[in-house]
Design a protein around this motif. Structure first.
Motif, PDB file in Angstrom:
ATOM      1  N   SER A  38      -2.501  14.648  -2.844  1.00 28.10           N
ATOM      2  CA  SER A  38      -2.044  13.509  -2.060  1.00 28.10           C
ATOM      3  C   SER A  38      -3.120  12.434  -2.078  1.00 28.10           C
ATOM      4  O   SER A  38      -4.313  12.740  -2.054  1.00 28.10           O
ATOM      5  CB  SER A  38      -1.717  13.922  -0.617  1.00 28.10           C
ATOM      6  OG  SER A  38      -2.851  14.483   0.010  1.00 28.10           O
ATOM      7  N   PHE A  39      -2.678  11.179  -2.143  1.00 27.30           N
ATOM      8  CA  PHE A  39      -3.641  10.086  -2.260  1.00 27.30           C
ATOM      9  C   PHE A  39      -2.981   8.775  -1.853  1.00 27.30           C
ATOM     10  O   PHE A  39      -1.757   8.628  -1.871  1.00 27.30           O
ATOM     11  CB  PHE A  39      -4.155   9.979  -3.707  1.00 27.30           C
ATOM     12  CG  PHE A  39      -3.078   9.955  -4.750  1.00 27.30           C
ATOM     13  CD1 PHE A  39      -2.473   8.767  -5.137  1.00 27.30           C
ATOM     14  CD2 PHE A  39      -2.647  11.138  -5.332  1.00 27.30           C
ATOM     15  CE1 PHE A  39      -1.469   8.754  -6.084  1.00 27.30           C
ATOM     16  CE2 PHE A  39      -1.636  11.135  -6.298  1.00 27.30           C
ATOM     17  CZ  PHE A  39      -1.051   9.938  -6.664  1.00 27.30           C
ATOM     18  N   GLY A  40      -3.815   7.819  -1.485  1.00 28.95           N
ATOM     19  CA  GLY A  40      -3.353   6.475  -1.183  1.00 28.95           C
ATOM     20  C   GLY A  40      -3.478   5.584  -2.399  1.00 28.95           C
ATOM     21  O   GLY A  40      -4.227   5.892  -3.346  1.00 28.95           O
ATOM     22  N   GLY A  41      -2.758   4.481  -2.378  1.00 31.24           N
ATOM     23  CA  GLY A  41      -2.803   3.594  -3.523  1.00 31.24           C
ATOM     24  C   GLY A  41      -2.267   2.221  -3.200  1.00 31.24           C
ATOM     25  O   GLY A  41      -1.923   1.905  -2.057  1.00 31.24           O
ATOM     26  N   VAL A  42      -2.187   1.397  -4.217  1.00 26.77           N
ATOM     27  CA  VAL A  42      -1.613   0.058  -4.106  1.00 26.77           C
ATOM     28  C   VAL A  42      -0.530  -0.084  -5.171  1.00 26.77           C
ATOM     29  O   VAL A  42      -0.607   0.537  -6.239  1.00 26.77           O
ATOM     30  CB  VAL A  42      -2.681  -1.048  -4.272  1.00 26.77           C
ATOM     31  CG1 VAL A  42      -3.660  -1.016  -3.124  1.00 26.77           C
ATOM     32  CG2 VAL A  42      -3.407  -0.903  -5.606  1.00 26.77           C
ATOM     33  N   ARG A  43       0.470  -0.884  -4.855  1.00 21.08           N
ATOM     34  CA  ARG A  43       1.604  -1.060  -5.764  1.00 21.08           C
ATOM     35  C   ARG A  43       1.950  -2.537  -5.891  1.00 21.08           C
ATOM     36  O   ARG A  43       1.983  -3.269  -4.902  1.00 21.08           O
ATOM     37  CB  ARG A  43       2.818  -0.290  -5.273  1.00 21.08           C
ATOM     38  CG  ARG A  43       4.082  -0.475  -6.110  1.00 21.08           C
ATOM     39  CD  ARG A  43       5.250   0.319  -5.556  1.00 21.08           C
ATOM     40  NE  ARG A  43       4.977   1.752  -5.547  1.00 21.08           N
ATOM     41  CZ  ARG A  43       5.828   2.662  -5.089  1.00 21.08           C
ATOM     42  NH1 ARG A  43       7.000   2.279  -4.577  1.00 21.08           N
ATOM     43  NH2 ARG A  43       5.518   3.941  -5.110  1.00 21.08           N
ATOM     44  N   ILE A  90       0.860  -1.175   0.000  1.00 20.37           N
ATOM     45  CA  ILE A  90       0.000   0.000   0.000  1.00 20.37           C
ATOM     46  C   ILE A  90       0.905   1.236   0.000  1.00 20.37           C
ATOM     47  O   ILE A  90       1.992   1.211   0.568  1.00 20.37           O
ATOM     48  CB  ILE A  90      -0.954   0.010   1.206  1.00 20.37           C
ATOM     49  CG1 ILE A  90      -0.168  -0.078   2.525  1.00 20.37           C
ATOM     50  CG2 ILE A  90      -1.945  -1.136   1.111  1.00 20.37           C
ATOM     51  CD1 ILE A  90      -1.041   0.050   3.764  1.00 20.37           C
ATOM     52  N   THR A  91       0.452   2.304  -0.630  1.00 16.72           N
ATOM     53  CA  THR A  91       1.299   3.476  -0.824  1.00 16.72           C
ATOM     54  C   THR A  91       0.575   4.743  -0.403  1.00 16.72           C
ATOM     55  O   THR A  91      -0.655   4.798  -0.330  1.00 16.72           O
ATOM     56  CB  THR A  91       1.710   3.616  -2.304  1.00 16.72           C
ATOM     57  OG1 THR A  91       0.525   3.839  -3.100  1.00 16.72           O
ATOM     58  CG2 THR A  91       2.426   2.384  -2.791  1.00 16.72           C
ATOM     59  N   ASN A 111      -3.954   4.518  -8.189  1.00 16.62           N
ATOM     60  CA  ASN A 111      -4.498   5.545  -7.309  1.00 16.62           C
ATOM     61  C   ASN A 111      -5.870   5.102  -6.833  1.00 16.62           C
ATOM     62  O   ASN A 111      -6.786   4.916  -7.645  1.00 16.62           O
ATOM     63  CB  ASN A 111      -4.579   6.869  -8.073  1.00 16.62           C
ATOM     64  CG  ASN A 111      -5.020   8.025  -7.194  1.00 16.62           C
ATOM     65  OD1 ASN A 111      -5.501   7.831  -6.083  1.00 16.62           O
ATOM     66  ND2 ASN A 111      -4.847   9.236  -7.691  1.00 16.62           N
ATOM     67  N   LEU A 112      -6.034   4.939  -5.512  1.00 20.19           N
ATOM     68  CA  LEU A 112      -7.309   4.456  -4.981  1.00 20.19           C
ATOM     69  C   LEU A 112      -8.400   5.514  -4.997  1.00 20.19           C
ATOM     70  O   LEU A 112      -9.584   5.179  -4.889  1.00 20.19           O
ATOM     71  CB  LEU A 112      -7.111   3.939  -3.549  1.00 20.19           C
ATOM     72  CG  LEU A 112      -6.261   2.669  -3.411  1.00 20.19           C
ATOM     73  CD1 LEU A 112      -6.148   2.267  -1.947  1.00 20.19           C
ATOM     74  CD2 LEU A 112      -6.843   1.532  -4.239  1.00 20.19           C
ATOM     75  N   THR A 113      -8.050   6.790  -5.128  1.00 24.82           N
ATOM     76  CA  THR A 113      -9.063   7.843  -5.202  1.00 24.82           C
ATOM     77  C   THR A 113      -9.527   8.085  -6.632  1.00 24.82           C
ATOM     78  O   THR A 113     -10.545   8.743  -6.840  1.00 24.82           O
ATOM     79  CB  THR A 113      -8.517   9.158  -4.616  1.00 24.82           C
ATOM     80  OG1 THR A 113      -7.383   9.588  -5.387  1.00 24.82           O
ATOM     81  CG2 THR A 113      -8.111   8.962  -3.159  1.00 24.82           C
TER      82      THR A 113
END
Length: 294
Positions: free
Chosen positions: A190-195, A173-174, A219-221
């Protein structure tokens, strides 16, 4: 100042020294060998390109890496940058049509610029499962961002690890904080995500090594904001400490940063206005560098 040994100290000295003398030499040697050694490895890369005459091109690239290995862990640092300046040489005649002197003017301007720094730590739980965490910073104004800070943590699998081949994958998770050259009002900074990343290394011969890494960031958003980074390199040893490395990097961004484009009428007449348009989705970089390892 004088030191005086009391009778009690003299009698107790053999008792204190005897245990040390009683240690077998083999056990003492084993104790010394069990002390962990500091296994640091360093490398530096340098790439240069200069042209002059009717055109001027100057490319300078510098990078460095450091890595330390433990029995179950690995810590690595990487940093570097690449800058290219280019321009054409303009010839100017000063004087009259019959008598003049010619001078050259060249004003190279930056056409590519990229700087980065990364740190990663990997801890193995078994031969096939490991924990990974890291942080990275990058600046690439020609791709549209002044700075991009990313943090990642997750797990990974080691699929193959032999003397000649290594294949592993990581899933994490990023968190990303990005400052664009031209701010996008519809995009969060700014945003959260998965890698997901896959790394493959192969020793082709005794002097040639191939490495390829594919990294996917989601990008999860914004589900459409998917980024892919494919880095390939082939290193050929010159001797035990020097090598020549050719690298090809492809970076694809499905939602690239914006830029201001001049607006013209259909006939080509400038309007003096600008509109926001997305940059190209794909960037490619090919480099040839001299690598020193020590």
């Amino acid at each position: 100042m004088k030191f005086r040994m009391t009778p009690q100290a003299v009698l107790g000295l053999p008792l204190a020294v005897a245990p040390a003398l009683a240690i077998p030499p083999s056990l003492a040697a084993a104790t010394v060998q069990e002390e962990p050694a500091t296994n640091w490895a360093y490398s530096a890369e340098l790439s240069l390109l200069f042209t002059s005459g009717n055109s001027t091109v100057r490319t300078f690239g510098l990078g460095g890496a450091a890595r330390r290995d433990w029995a179950r862990g690995e810590l690595s640092f990487r940093a570097g940058g690449l800058r290219t300046e280019s321009g054409t040489t303009q010839r100017i005649a000063v004087g009259t049509e019959d008598h003049f002197t010619v001078t050259d003017e060249s004003d190279p301007k930056p056409t590519a610029e990229n700087y980065f720094a990364r740190a990663e730590y990997e801890r193995s739980f078994s031969d096939h499962v490991h924990l990974t965490t890291g942080a990275g910073w990058e600046r690439n104004t020609f791709s549209g961002f002044e700075s991009r800070l990313s943090l990642v943590t997750g797990l990974g699998n080691m699929w193959i690890e032999t003397e000649t081949t290594r294949l592993k994958s990581d899933y994490g998770i990023t968190f990303t904080a990005q400052h664009d050259v031209v701010e996008d009002p519809d995009k969060s900074a700014s945003f959260g995500g998965v890698r997901v990343s896959i790394n493959f290394r192969r020793r082709l011969t005794e002097t040639a090594d191939l490495e390829s890494t594919l990294t996917l960031d989601e990008n999860l958003t914004d589900a459409t904001d998917l980024r892919a980074d494919l880095a390939n390199s082939l290193a050929v040893d010159i001797n035990h400490s020097l090598a020549v490395k050719a690298g090809l990097r492809l970076v694809w961004d499905n939602v690239p940063a914006l830029t201001n484009a001049p607006l013209e009428q259909p006939a080509g007449t400038p309007t003096g206005k600008t509109v926001l348009v997305p940059r190209h989705k794909l960037d490619s970089t090919f480099t040839i560098a001299l690598v020193a390892s020590f």
